[in-house]
Design a protein around this motif. Structure first.
Motif, PDB file in Angstrom:
ATOM      1  N   LYS A  67      18.076 -10.546   6.335  1.00 43.17           N
ATOM      2  CA  LYS A  67      18.309  -9.177   6.801  1.00 43.17           C
ATOM      3  C   LYS A  67      19.270  -9.137   7.980  1.00 43.17           C
ATOM      4  CE  LYS A  67      13.772  -7.529   5.259  1.00 43.17           C
ATOM      5  NZ  LYS A  67      12.418  -7.096   5.688  1.00 43.17           N
ATOM      6  N   MET A  71      25.978  -8.088   4.290  1.00 43.11           N
ATOM      7  CA  MET A  71      25.813  -8.198   2.841  1.00 43.11           C
ATOM      8  C   MET A  71      26.864  -9.096   2.205  1.00 43.11           C
ATOM      9  SD  MET A  71      23.144  -6.553   1.723  1.00 43.11           S
ATOM     10  CE  MET A  71      23.519  -6.308  -0.018  1.00 43.11           C
ATOM     11  N   PHE A 102      19.826 -14.412  -2.816  1.00 46.12           N
ATOM     12  CA  PHE A 102      20.492 -13.246  -2.241  1.00 46.12           C
ATOM     13  C   PHE A 102      21.998 -13.478  -2.200  1.00 46.12           C
ATOM     14  CE2 PHE A 102      16.183 -12.974  -0.803  1.00 46.12           C
ATOM     15  CZ  PHE A 102      15.901 -11.618  -0.822  1.00 46.12           C
ATOM     16  N   THR A 106      23.111  -8.220  -4.022  1.00 48.04           N
ATOM     17  CA  THR A 106      21.674  -7.985  -3.875  1.00 48.04           C
ATOM     18  C   THR A 106      21.383  -6.500  -3.667  1.00 48.04           C
ATOM     19  OG1 THR A 106      21.279 -10.185  -2.964  1.00 48.04           O
ATOM     20  CG2 THR A 106      19.662  -8.485  -2.435  1.00 48.04           C
ATOM     21  N   SER A 107      20.341  -6.018  -4.322  1.00 46.73           N
ATOM     22  CA  SER A 107      19.934  -4.616  -4.173  1.00 46.73           C
ATOM     23  C   SER A 107      18.771  -4.510  -3.186  1.00 46.73           C
ATOM     24  CB  SER A 107      19.499  -4.042  -5.528  1.00 46.73           C
ATOM     25  OG  SER A 107      18.295  -4.657  -5.958  1.00 46.73           O
ATOM     26  N   LYS A 108      18.494  -3.296  -2.746  1.00 45.97           N
ATOM     27  CA  LYS A 108      17.375  -3.082  -1.823  1.00 45.97           C
ATOM     28  C   LYS A 108      16.056  -3.494  -2.462  1.00 45.97           C
ATOM     29  CE  LYS A 108      19.468   0.687   0.846  1.00 45.97           C
ATOM     30  NZ  LYS A 108      19.349   2.111   1.270  1.00 45.97           N
ATOM     31  N   LYS A 109      15.980  -3.347  -3.781  1.00 39.08           N
ATOM     32  CA  LYS A 109      14.756  -3.722  -4.490  1.00 39.08           C
ATOM     33  C   LYS A 109      14.453  -5.209  -4.312  1.00 39.08           C
ATOM     34  CE  LYS A 109      12.604  -3.509  -9.086  1.00 39.08           C
ATOM     35  NZ  LYS A 109      12.258  -4.937  -9.149  1.00 39.08           N
ATOM     36  N   ASP A 110      15.494  -6.031  -4.253  1.00 37.21           N
ATOM     37  CA  ASP A 110      15.293  -7.466  -4.092  1.00 37.21           C
ATOM     38  C   ASP A 110      14.604  -7.787  -2.766  1.00 37.21           C
ATOM     39  OD1 ASP A 110      16.473  -8.174  -6.541  1.00 37.21           O
ATOM     40  OD2 ASP A 110      18.465  -8.003  -5.672  1.00 37.21           O
ATOM     41  N   PHE A 111      14.946  -7.027  -1.735  1.00 39.76           N
ATOM     42  CA  PHE A 111      14.320  -7.249  -0.432  1.00 39.76           C
ATOM     43  C   PHE A 111      12.841  -6.882  -0.478  1.00 39.76           C
ATOM     44  CE2 PHE A 111      18.778  -6.924   0.804  1.00 39.76           C
ATOM     45  CZ  PHE A 111      18.881  -7.964   1.716  1.00 39.76           C
ATOM     46  N   ILE A 112      12.512  -5.870  -1.254  1.00 39.72           N
ATOM     47  CA  ILE A 112      11.118  -5.444  -1.400  1.00 39.72           C
ATOM     48  C   ILE A 112      10.353  -6.446  -2.259  1.00 39.72           C
ATOM     49  CG2 ILE A 112       9.589  -3.639  -2.274  1.00 39.72           C
ATOM     50  CD1 ILE A 112      11.845  -1.636  -1.693  1.00 39.72           C
ATOM     51  N   ASP A 113      10.994  -6.919  -3.321  1.00 39.36           N
ATOM     52  CA  ASP A 113      10.345  -7.831  -4.259  1.00 39.36           C
ATOM     53  C   ASP A 113       9.953  -9.148  -3.605  1.00 39.36           C
ATOM     54  OD1 ASP A 113      10.455  -6.050  -6.329  1.00 39.36           O
ATOM     55  OD2 ASP A 113      12.213  -6.926  -7.294  1.00 39.36           O
TER      56      ASP A 113
END
Length: 280
Positions: A67, A71, A102, A106-113
């Protein structure tokens, strides 16, 4: 024309920033999990939960690192290994979900997953291994012999292997002895070598005790061993275990390593975080 110039500017900026970022900024973290009977709650109450918290601490440090990067510079990954593969339902699916990468796409969903997968899946793996009750052991020695170079070292990355184990090394498929060197250590084998006095280091040196090693140059690998749990009765057991592992890593020219005795996850979390951040 403007679009071409803009594209060239983006490429130039990305190249400049990439060159400014040393390879160590790209993390490649691997876990090697010891799912032997050390995790049996009847034998070692609390070890399973501590392991899960240690894994979570590493995942949090990895996520914070990712994070904190731009990106365009993302080139980081994390995965989990076992040796041998535990005989539990859906192990392939569970371990595949724990292999995360990553990149600039990478999408925001990947950070959540990643947070979800590293909370749910390790718990499922441990719970199913405990429920199965047929602990097949962990062959850490053979993993180093056959897999560590190929699985855990990626060019242009800071490579970190996190091993969760009690520090003893034993598997029925890898019981070898060459002079004073062996592919295993157990409380019984250490007791038979009389490594229970303050002079253990001299005894080890004189008899050339240690793990059978390999002619590897692991200069691009850092190793963090978590959960060392010496058996009671020998006040020097922890020191002897760490001597075995430390000598083994030094012989294979491991870049950096730390060997941590099991403790409350809250106590070890800052130590784990500092190791992942490269502060240790």
């Amino acid at each position: 024309m403007k679009s071409i110039l803009l594209s060239l500017l983006i490429i130039a900026t990305f190249t400049k920033e990439s060159q400014a970022q040393p390879a160590k900024q790209n993390l490649n973290i691997s876990f090697l999990l010891d799912l032997s009977d050390r995790i049996d709650p009847k034998k070692n109450p609390g070890i399973c939960q501590r392991d899960l918290q240690y894994i979570k601490s590493v995942q949090k440090a990895f996520a914070n690192h990712v994070k904190g990067k731009k990106m365009l510079l993302l080139k980081d990954q994390m995965q989990v290994f076992f040796n041998p593969l535990p005989n539990i339902p859906n192990i392939n699916q569970l371990s595949e979900q724990l292999k995360v990468g990553f990149s600039p796409k990478t999408s925001k969903k990947d950070f959540i997953d990643i947070d979800k997968f590293y909370t749910d899946n390790p718990a499922k793996i441990y719970q199913r291994a405990i429920k199965d009750g047929h602990y097949i052991g962990s062959d850490i020695w053979r993993f180093f012999k056959n897999n560590v170079q190929e699985y855990c070292i990626k060019p242009d990355h800071r490579n970190i292997l996190v091993i969760l184990t009690d520090g003893y090394m034993y598997h029925k498929a890898s019981i070898m002895q060459v002079g004073g060197k062996s592919s295993y250590i157990t409380p019984q084998s250490l007791a038979s070598k009389k490594l229970n006095t303050a002079g253990y280091a001299d005894i080890m040196r004189k008899n050339k005790f240690g793990f059978i090693t390999f002619p590897y140059n692991l200069k691009d690998l850092e190793i963090l061993v978590l959960g060392i749990n010496p058996s009671p009765g020998n006040p020097y057991e922890e020191d002897v275990i760490k001597q075995y592992w430390g000598d083994w890593f030094k012989t294979m020219k491991v870049k950096k390593f730390d060997l941590l005795t099991t403790d409350l996850p809250a106590a070890l979390e800052p130590v784990i975080n500092n190791f992942i951040q490269g502060k240790l």
